[in-house]
Design a protein around this motif. Structure first.
Motif, short mmCIF file in Angstrom:
data_model
loop_
_atom_site.label_atom_id
_atom_site.label_comp_id
_atom_site.label_asym_id
_atom_site.label_seq_id
_atom_site.Cartn_x
_atom_site.Cartn_y
_atom_site.Cartn_z
N ARG A 219 44.37 35.28 45.49
CA ARG A 219 44.07 36.01 44.27
C ARG A 219 43.55 37.39 44.64
O ARG A 219 42.80 37.56 45.59
N MET A 220 43.99 38.35 43.85
CA MET A 220 43.56 39.72 44.03
C MET A 220 42.08 39.84 43.68
O MET A 220 41.61 39.15 42.78
N PRO A 221 41.34 40.70 44.38
CA PRO A 221 39.91 40.83 44.08
C PRO A 221 39.67 41.41 42.69
O PRO A 221 40.48 42.18 42.16
N GLU A 222 38.56 41.03 42.13
CA GLU A 222 38.20 41.47 40.77
C GLU A 222 38.19 43.00 40.66
O GLU A 222 38.61 43.55 39.65
N GLY A 223 37.72 43.68 41.70
CA GLY A 223 37.66 45.14 41.66
C GLY A 223 39.01 45.78 41.43
O GLY A 223 39.13 46.76 40.69
N LEU A 224 40.06 45.25 42.05
CA LEU A 224 41.40 45.80 41.83
C LEU A 224 41.89 45.50 40.43
O LEU A 224 42.59 46.31 39.81
N ARG A 225 41.52 44.36 39.90
CA ARG A 225 41.89 44.03 38.53
C ARG A 225 41.22 44.98 37.56
O ARG A 225 41.83 45.45 36.60
N GLN A 226 39.95 45.27 37.80
CA GLN A 226 39.22 46.20 36.93
C GLN A 226 39.83 47.59 37.01
O GLN A 226 39.97 48.27 35.99
N LEU A 227 40.19 48.03 38.20
CA LEU A 227 40.84 49.33 38.37
C LEU A 227 42.14 49.38 37.59
O LEU A 227 42.42 50.36 36.91
N ASP B 102 42.89 47.65 34.92
CA ASP B 102 42.55 47.70 33.50
C ASP B 102 42.12 49.10 33.07
O ASP B 102 42.49 49.58 32.00
N GLU B 103 41.35 49.77 33.93
CA GLU B 103 40.90 51.13 33.63
C GLU B 103 42.09 52.09 33.56
O GLU B 103 42.16 52.95 32.69
N LEU B 104 43.04 51.95 34.47
CA LEU B 104 44.22 52.80 34.46
C LEU B 104 45.06 52.56 33.20
O LEU B 104 45.57 53.52 32.61
N ILE B 105 45.16 51.32 32.80
CA ILE B 105 45.91 51.00 31.58
C ILE B 105 45.20 51.62 30.37
O ILE B 105 45.84 52.22 29.50
N ASP B 106 43.88 51.48 30.32
CA ASP B 106 43.11 52.03 29.20
C ASP B 106 43.26 53.55 29.11
O ASP B 106 43.25 54.12 28.02
N LYS B 107 43.38 54.21 30.25
CA LYS B 107 43.56 55.67 30.29
C LYS B 107 45.00 56.08 30.02
O LYS B 107 45.31 57.25 29.93
N GLY B 108 45.89 55.10 29.95
CA GLY B 108 47.31 55.39 29.70
C GLY B 108 48.05 55.89 30.93
O GLY B 108 49.07 56.55 30.82
N LEU B 109 47.55 55.57 32.09
CA LEU B 109 48.22 56.01 33.34
C LEU B 109 49.22 55.02 33.82
O LEU B 109 49.23 53.93 33.85
#
Length: 111
Positions: free
Chosen positions: A94-102, A104-111
């Motif tokens: 499983r990918m680390p939580e930090g990469l998942r959060q990153l 999600d942040e990129l998606i939220d910013k529309g990147l």
């Protein structure tokens, strides 16, 4: 050289898990390496079938198989290093939580 039994650091199931996990969380690089490993395994198995089919060009297939095994070993080591550097859970793949959060942040910013 063709009849030597080799072991994998990652099972076929492991590689599928990495590809799927990477796709879900939009982290393409580990998934690409895992996909290449699966392609190399297909090439190795193809060469082994050719070797055992009784073709006259056995040496050609042995050379390709040997080179494929070398590439496979390098790519498995690469994948092991990448997963360690990124902090993947090696037991669950499983990918680390930090990469998942990153992600999600990129998606939220529309990147």
């Amino acid at each position: 050289m063709s009849s030597v039994e080799r072991t994998y650091r990652f099972s076929d199931t492991d590689l599928t898990q990495i590809v799927e996990e990477a796709a879900i969380y939009m982290c393409a690089c580990p998934g690409q390496v895992a996909s290449e490993l699966r392609q190399l395994r297909d090439l190795i198995h193809y060469q082994q079938r050719c070797i055992h089919s009784g073709e006259t060009s056995v040496r050609v297939h042995e050379i390709i198989e040997a080179a494929s095994w070398q590439a496979h070993a390098h790519m498995e080591a690469c994948l092991e290093d990448v997963l360690a550097l990124e902090g993947w859970d090696r037991a669950t793949l499983r990918m680390p939580e930090g990469l998942r959060q990153l992600r999600d942040e990129l998606i939220d910013k529309g990147l």
